[in-house]
Design a protein around this motif. Structure first.
Motif, short mmCIF file in Angstrom:
data_model
loop_
_atom_site.label_atom_id
_atom_site.label_comp_id
_atom_site.label_asym_id
_atom_site.label_seq_id
_atom_site.Cartn_x
_atom_site.Cartn_y
_atom_site.Cartn_z
N VAL A 52 0.83 -1.20 0.00
CA VAL A 52 0.00 0.00 0.00
C VAL A 52 0.87 1.25 0.00
O VAL A 52 0.64 2.19 -0.77
N VAL A 53 1.89 1.26 0.82
CA VAL A 53 2.80 2.42 0.88
C VAL A 53 3.53 2.58 -0.45
O VAL A 53 3.69 3.70 -0.96
N ILE A 63 1.18 4.13 -3.02
CA ILE A 63 0.98 5.56 -2.74
C ILE A 63 2.20 6.37 -3.17
O ILE A 63 2.07 7.44 -3.77
N VAL A 64 3.39 5.86 -2.89
CA VAL A 64 4.62 6.56 -3.27
C VAL A 64 4.73 6.66 -4.78
O VAL A 64 5.08 7.71 -5.33
N ILE A 111 2.27 6.66 -6.99
CA ILE A 111 1.28 7.63 -7.46
C ILE A 111 1.76 9.06 -7.21
O ILE A 111 1.67 9.93 -8.09
N LEU A 112 2.29 9.32 -6.02
CA LEU A 112 2.77 10.67 -5.71
C LEU A 112 3.96 11.06 -6.58
O LEU A 112 4.05 12.21 -7.04
#
Length: 72
Positions: free
Chosen positions: A39-40, A43-44, A46-47
């Motif tokens: 999950v992390v 998210i990274v 995508i950012l």
């Protein structure tokens, strides 16, 4: 006077939030399975994609501004 009452009301509501139980069962389950890292990582990624897109867009805008200023 209204500002003071409003501020006190907001302080009382935030104190109520601190009294709650802060355990997140979904996060505990993901952490125990080792899936929290996935999950992390997503998210990274995508950012980072958003940041790269914004920097490239800024670069293009600077080029267009430079071209439009040189024509005038």
């Amino acid at each position: 006077m209204k500002k003071i009452i409003f501020t006190l009301l907001m302080l009382v509501t935030t104190l109520n939030l601190f009294a709650q139980n802060n355990t997140v069962e979904m996060a505990d389950a993901l952490r125990s399975d080792g899936k929290i890292y996935v999950v992390v990582a997503v998210i990274v990624i995508i950012l980072l994609g958003l940041l790269i897109y914004l920097f490239s867009l800024d670069k293009r805008l600077k080029m267009l501004e430079k071209k439009s200023s040189s024509k005038n």
